[in-house]
Write a protein that holds these residues in place. Structure first.
Motif, mmCIF file in Angstrom:
data_model
loop_
_atom_site.group_PDB
_atom_site.id
_atom_site.type_symbol
_atom_site.label_atom_id
_atom_site.label_comp_id
_atom_site.label_asym_id
_atom_site.label_seq_id
_atom_site.Cartn_x
_atom_site.Cartn_y
_atom_site.Cartn_z
ATOM 1 N N PRO A 324 -0.110 -0.402 -15.902
ATOM 2 C CA PRO A 324 -1.363 0.104 -15.328
ATOM 3 C C PRO A 324 -1.356 0.030 -13.803
ATOM 4 C CG PRO A 324 -1.676 -2.119 -16.134
ATOM 5 C CD PRO A 324 -0.265 -1.738 -16.510
ATOM 6 N N LEU A 325 -0.372 0.675 -13.196
ATOM 7 C CA LEU A 325 -0.205 0.662 -11.743
ATOM 8 C C LEU A 325 0.151 2.058 -11.275
ATOM 9 C CD1 LEU A 325 0.135 -0.880 -9.022
ATOM 10 C CD2 LEU A 325 2.536 -1.215 -9.670
ATOM 11 N N GLN A 326 -0.607 2.590 -10.326
ATOM 12 C CA GLN A 326 -0.320 3.916 -9.797
ATOM 13 C C GLN A 326 0.535 3.817 -8.539
ATOM 14 O OE1 GLN A 326 -3.316 6.873 -9.458
ATOM 15 N NE2 GLN A 326 -4.411 6.263 -11.305
ATOM 16 N N THR A 327 1.405 4.809 -8.350
ATOM 17 C CA THR A 327 2.325 4.778 -7.223
ATOM 18 C C THR A 327 1.579 4.767 -5.887
ATOM 19 O OG1 THR A 327 2.503 7.187 -7.401
ATOM 20 C CG2 THR A 327 4.210 5.894 -8.453
ATOM 21 N N ARG A 328 0.525 5.555 -5.774
ATOM 22 C CA ARG A 328 -0.226 5.594 -4.518
ATOM 23 C C ARG A 328 -0.865 4.239 -4.220
ATOM 24 N NH1 ARG A 328 -4.396 8.876 -5.582
ATOM 25 N NH2 ARG A 328 -3.189 10.781 -5.297
ATOM 26 N N ASP A 329 -1.433 3.617 -5.255
ATOM 27 C CA ASP A 329 -2.042 2.296 -5.072
ATOM 28 C C ASP A 329 -0.997 1.270 -4.651
ATOM 29 O OD1 ASP A 329 -4.481 3.337 -5.790
ATOM 30 O OD2 ASP A 329 -4.375 2.648 -7.872
ATOM 31 N N ALA A 330 0.220 1.378 -5.200
ATOM 32 C CA ALA A 330 1.277 0.445 -4.817
ATOM 33 C C ALA A 330 1.573 0.541 -3.328
ATOM 34 C CB ALA A 330 2.538 0.721 -5.633
ATOM 35 N N LEU A 331 1.609 1.771 -2.797
ATOM 36 C CA LEU A 331 1.909 1.948 -1.374
ATOM 37 C C LEU A 331 0.744 1.493 -0.500
ATOM 38 C CD1 LEU A 331 3.932 2.849 0.698
ATOM 39 C CD2 LEU A 331 3.197 5.225 0.347
ATOM 40 N N ILE A 332 -0.478 1.795 -0.902
ATOM 41 C CA ILE A 332 -1.652 1.327 -0.150
ATOM 42 C C ILE A 332 -1.672 -0.201 -0.105
ATOM 43 C CG2 ILE A 332 -4.180 1.158 -0.221
ATOM 44 C CD1 ILE A 332 -4.178 4.049 -1.350
ATOM 45 N N ASP A 333 -1.458 -0.830 -1.253
ATOM 46 C CA ASP A 333 -1.485 -2.294 -1.314
ATOM 47 C C ASP A 333 -0.355 -2.904 -0.494
ATOM 48 O OD1 ASP A 333 -3.687 -2.153 -2.939
ATOM 49 O OD2 ASP A 333 -2.584 -2.457 -4.808
ATOM 50 N N TYR A 334 0.782 -2.227 -0.422
ATOM 51 C CA TYR A 334 1.905 -2.716 0.383
ATOM 52 C C TYR A 334 1.495 -2.825 1.850
ATOM 53 C CZ TYR A 334 6.767 -3.108 1.984
ATOM 54 O OH TYR A 334 7.940 -3.535 2.553
ATOM 55 N N PHE A 335 0.848 -1.798 2.376
ATOM 56 C CA PHE A 335 0.373 -1.846 3.761
ATOM 57 C C PHE A 335 -0.670 -2.939 3.935
ATOM 58 C CE2 PHE A 335 2.440 2.215 4.447
ATOM 59 C CZ PHE A 335 2.681 2.236 5.802
ATOM 60 N N ARG A 336 -1.582 -3.047 2.997
ATOM 61 C CA ARG A 336 -2.639 -4.056 3.128
ATOM 62 C C ARG A 336 -2.082 -5.476 3.119
ATOM 63 N NH1 ARG A 336 -7.066 -0.985 -0.746
ATOM 64 N NH2 ARG A 336 -8.229 0.028 0.965
ATOM 65 N N ARG A 337 -1.040 -5.717 2.336
ATOM 66 C CA ARG A 337 -0.452 -7.050 2.288
ATOM 67 C C ARG A 337 0.306 -7.393 3.568
ATOM 68 N NH1 ARG A 337 0.623 -5.665 -3.142
ATOM 69 N NH2 ARG A 337 2.680 -4.871 -2.556
#
Length: 354
Positions: A324-337
């Protein structure tokens, strides 16, 4: 209207459960018979399908030629899906029109009937480019004002900063800077969720536009990854990974496998992998299975492009698992972290960011 029968080649079974995307000839035959029995004076058929862009014919997802040949009594076929502007064209005696995509054009069909006999006398269609000659409809905009404002606020959210400009264009076995970043974000997100994973296959949607250094917002990530895709992982042998990537190279589709290093020889459909290691240079163990992540679109063949991959992932022994993980969300979360994100030097084995 008819949906394209190509849906199962884009969507996971979990997303279309209970829906049968049939070859459209017989469903359309039944629909036309019903409409005729109910007194229809003309048949207008709409479909999420169009003509193939290069050959103008049909394929697994587009059945316009078959439908217009089978039902020449149809007055108009309003097409879509293939992202073309076709203002007006006669196809097997049927008036075909398609208004491009994303609202770039607006289409109009005019049918003229005899008032007494109800007989169709004339039909015409055209497309109008929606350029600066046309203004937004104030009624629609006013009613959608709060939703548009909410969307704008969400897209404008700052998520971090990119330290240097990233190259978008890649070559087979030589992932671009953008592919490396997407791969790093997928691997980090899955591992952070407790999913062991060795690599990720992904590409870019726009190889012509590099990603400029500077502050980034959610909108910037939508431009990099414009479509929603979840992730799957599968347990694959080195021989299976080699087969998948050689199919990808032969397709001329821009995808690379992140987390691994590959060397190839040959060109196009003759390109072959000559060596393959993990990102740290360790040779692959032919007796071991490696966990590889794919987006859901590619896992279902990427629209008939990766049929060997699709068939392989349907085998129970590879344990293809939807996450239950979307590719776009993974990239957004990467920047936020990470806040400040550097260019990733090599194929990502571990997440790299400042």
């Amino acid at each position: 209207g008819v949906a394209t029968p190509g849906m199962p080649f884009w969507f996971r079974p979990e997303f279309v459960r209970g829906i049968d995307f049939q070859y459209p000839i017989e469903p359309v035959r039944r629909a036309i018979a019903k409409a005729t029995d109910e007194g229809a004076n003309a048949i207008v058929l709409t479909g999420h399908m169009g003509l193939k862009t290069r050959t103008g014919g049909d394929d697994f997802a587009n059945n316009v030629m078959a439908l217009t040949s089978e039902f020449p009594e149809t007055a108009v076929f309003i097409a879509g899906h293939t992202h073309q502007a076709i203002p007006s064209r006669m196809t097997n005696g049927v008036l075909l029109t398609q208004a491009d995509h994303f609202g770039i054009h607006a289409g109009r069909v005019d049918l003229v009937f005899d008032r007494n006999s109800k007989r169709l006398l004339h039909r015409e269609a055209h497309c109008e480019l929606m350029d600066n000659r046309f203004h937004f409809d104030h009624v629609v905009i006013s009613r959608a004002k709060s939703q548009l404002a909410e969307s704008e606020a969400a897209l404008a959210q700052p998520i971090g900063e990119l330290a240097e400009t990233l190259r978008a264009r890649s070559q087979p076995a030589h992932p671009s800077d953008v592919e490396k970043l997407i791969g790093a974000s997928i691997l980090e997100s899955l591992r952070g969720s407790g999913v062991p994973v060795d690599g990720a296959m992904h590409g870019v949607f726009d190889e012509e536009t590099d990603v400029a250094a500077g502050p980034k917002t959610v909108r910037d990530i939508w431009n990099i990854i414009p479509y929603e895709n979840y992730l799957v992982t599968a347990e694959l042998s080195s021989d299976e990974i080699k087969m998948i990537m050689e199919e990808v190279y032969a397709s001329h589709e821009g995808r690379n496998l992140l987390g691994f290093e590959m060397k190839t020889e040959g060109r196009g459909g003759e390109r072959r992998i000559t060596s393959m290691t993990l990102a740290n240079g360790r040779p692959l163990d032919r007796a071991r299975k490696y966990s590889v992540a794919f987006n859901t679109f590619d896992s279902r063949s990427g629209g008939h492009r990766f049929m060997k991959l699709r068939a392989l992932l349907e085998r129970p022994e590879v344990n293809c698992t939807l996450h239950p993980l979307q590719t776009r969300d993974a990239l957004i979360d990467y920047f936020r972290r990470h806040k400040l994100v550097d260019k990733i030097a090599g194929a990502p084995q571990l997440a790299v960011a400042a």
